[in-house]
Design an enzyme around this catalytic site. Structure first.
Site, PDB file in Angstrom:
ATOM      1  N   ASP A 151     -13.804 -24.562  19.103  1.00  0.00           N
ATOM      2  CA  ASP A 151     -14.316 -23.517  19.956  1.00  0.00           C
ATOM      3  C   ASP A 151     -14.196 -23.772  21.345  1.00  0.00           C
ATOM      4  O   ASP A 151     -14.062 -24.887  21.829  1.00  0.00           O
ATOM      5  CB  ASP A 151     -15.373 -22.848  19.535  1.00  0.00           C
ATOM      6  CG  ASP A 151     -16.576 -23.877  19.293  1.00  0.00           C
ATOM      7  OD1 ASP A 151     -16.451 -24.976  19.460  1.00  0.00           O
ATOM      8  OD2 ASP A 151     -17.696 -23.443  18.391  1.00  0.00           O
ATOM      9  N   ASP A 189     -28.907 -20.944  13.167  1.00  0.00           N
ATOM     10  CA  ASP A 189     -28.688 -19.715  12.485  1.00  0.00           C
ATOM     11  C   ASP A 189     -27.533 -19.583  11.473  1.00  0.00           C
ATOM     12  O   ASP A 189     -26.953 -18.691  10.856  1.00  0.00           O
ATOM     13  CB  ASP A 189     -28.360 -18.549  13.443  1.00  0.00           C
ATOM     14  CG  ASP A 189     -27.097 -18.840  14.248  1.00  0.00           C
ATOM     15  OD1 ASP A 189     -26.318 -19.798  14.021  1.00  0.00           O
ATOM     16  OD2 ASP A 189     -26.729 -17.916  15.095  1.00  0.00           O
ATOM     17  N   HIS A 240     -24.383 -20.833  11.780  1.00  0.00           N
ATOM     18  CA  HIS A 240     -23.021 -20.392  12.431  1.00  0.00           C
ATOM     19  C   HIS A 240     -22.224 -21.674  12.398  1.00  0.00           C
ATOM     20  O   HIS A 240     -22.686 -22.839  12.408  1.00  0.00           O
ATOM     21  CB  HIS A 240     -22.920 -19.903  13.716  1.00  0.00           C
ATOM     22  CG  HIS A 240     -23.386 -20.975  14.777  1.00  0.00           C
ATOM     23  ND1 HIS A 240     -24.338 -20.565  15.831  1.00  0.00           N
ATOM     24  CD2 HIS A 240     -22.944 -22.093  15.173  1.00  0.00           C
ATOM     25  CE1 HIS A 240     -24.274 -21.500  16.789  1.00  0.00           C
ATOM     26  NE2 HIS A 240     -23.538 -22.630  16.215  1.00  0.00           N
ATOM     27  N   GLU A 265     -20.818 -16.478  14.426  1.00  0.00           N
ATOM     28  CA  GLU A 265     -22.329 -16.166  14.417  1.00  0.00           C
ATOM     29  C   GLU A 265     -22.661 -15.307  13.049  1.00  0.00           C
ATOM     30  O   GLU A 265     -21.449 -14.896  12.333  1.00  0.00           O
ATOM     31  CB  GLU A 265     -22.587 -15.377  15.550  1.00  0.00           C
ATOM     32  CG  GLU A 265     -22.545 -15.926  16.870  1.00  0.00           C
ATOM     33  CD  GLU A 265     -23.609 -17.156  17.060  1.00  0.00           C
ATOM     34  OE1 GLU A 265     -24.253 -17.742  16.052  1.00  0.00           O
ATOM     35  OE2 GLU A 265     -24.102 -17.311  18.363  1.00  0.00           O
TER      36      GLU A 265
END
Ligand code: GLP
Length: 256
Positions: free
Chosen positions: A63, A132, A134, A139
Site C-alpha cells: 500500500d 481494527d 485491517h 479497512e
C-alpha cells in the site's frame, strides 16, 4: 492456520527472516509481497544482516498513501528504501510500490494487478495487522474479494498512524492498497503482530468468525497462512496453549 507464539518481537522476527532466507535459497527469483509499519522493522533489519542475494528478487508492496511523493518522509516508498531496499542488492526495476501520485488511480491499480500476474504471482506475502483488523489498508467492511484500489482510512487508523506524521490531521485520508482478493492469491501468507494493542484484532482474526469487520479473518480460508506473534499479542487467544504445543512438537522438517 499456523499460530507461532514467541517470547519477543526479536524471536518472532528471526523466524520470519528464516522463512524468507529459505525461500530465497530455494527460489532465487522469488516474488515477495512486503508490508510497512513498525512491525516489520526487526525483520527487515535481520534480513539485511543476513546478506541474502536479492539480485533476482521481485517485490510488491501492499500500500501507499494517496498524495504523498516518494520522497515524503512518511511515504511507504521512503520507508522501504530506508529500511530495506537501499541496504540489499535488489534491482530498482524489480521494486513495486503503489504510486501515491498516480493521476489515473483506477488505471494504476489495474496495472499493479497485471504486474503481479506478469511476475508469476506473489510467493510469500508479509502482513501486519491494524488494531481494527485491517490488512494492507483494507479497512473493516472492505470486500473480502477486493482487488488493488483506492480506500478511505478510518479515524482509528489515522489516529494509529499519526505518529509517523507528527499529528492526525496530517495523515492522508486516502490510500492505494492491494485488495483482500489480491492478498489471498499469494502462495504463502505470514501475518506478524506484536504488543497488547493488537491482541483483540489477532484473537478475532484467528478465533472469530470470518467477517469483513475483521479483514484479517479471511486468512482462515488461506491454505498456507502463518500468524507470528509475540506473547502480548497472543494474550486473548483462547487456544494459545494448543498453538504452543503444536509448534513445539512439529517434526524438524516442518519447522520454519
Ligand atoms: C498500517 C499499514 C499496515 C500495517 C498496519 C500496522 O496502517 N498499512 O500494512 O500492517 O498499519 O502497523 P504497525 O506495524 O505500525 O502496527
Amino acid at each position: 492456520m499456523e499460530i507461532i507464539i514467541q517470547p519477543t518481537p526479536e524471536a518472532a522476527s528471526a523466524i520470519a527472516a528464516r522463512m524468507i532466507a529459505r525461500l530465497l535459497r530455494e527460489k532465487s527469483d522469488a516474488v515477495l509481497g512486503l508490508a510497512t509499519g513498525s512491525t516489520p522493522l526487526l525483520l527487515y533489519r535481520e534480513l539485511v544482516r543476513r546478506k541474502l542475494d536479492w539480485s533476482r528478487v521481485t517485490t510488491f508492496n501492499l500500500d501507499e498513501y494517496v498524495g504523498l511523493a516518494p520522497d515524503h518522509p512518511a511515504s511507504y516508498h521512503c520507508f522501504m528504501w530506508e529500511n530495506l531496499f537501499r541496504q540489499v542488492n535488489i534491482a530498482e526495476s524489480n521494486v513495486h510500490i503503489p504510486d501515491g501520485l498516480a493521476g489515473d488511480i483506477p488505471g494504476f491499480c489495474q496495472r499493479y494487478e497485471e504486474q503481479i500476474r506478469a511476475a508469476g504471482g506473489i510467493d510469500w506475502q508479509l502482513l501486519g495487522i491494524g488494531t481494527d483488523g485491517h490488512i494492507g489498508f483494507n479497512e473493516p467492511t472492505s470486500s473480502l474479494a477486493s482487488r488493488t484500489r483506492i480506500k478511505t482510512l478510518t479515524q482509528q487508523t489515522r489516529a494509529d498512524n499519526a505518529r509517523f506524521f507528527g499529528g492526525e490531521t496530517a495523515v492522508p485520508q486516502h490510500v492505494i492498497t492491494m485488495g483482500i482478493g489480491t492478498i489471498m492469491e499469494a502462495r504463502q501468507v505470514v501475518l506478524m503482530a506484536f504488543g497488547q494493542d493488537k491482541a483483540r484484532a489477532v484473537a478475532e482474526a484467528v478465533e472469530g468468525p470470518i467477517t469483513a469487520m475483521n479483514p484479517a479473518s479471511i486468512l482462515q480460508l488461506h491454505p498456507v497462512a502463518r500468524i507470528v506473534l509475540d506473547e502480548p499479542a497472543a494474550t486473548l487467544l483462547r487456544k494459545a496453549d494448543y498453538y504452543r504445543w503444536v509448534y513445539d512438537n512439529k517434526p524438524d522438517w516442518q519447522k520454519a
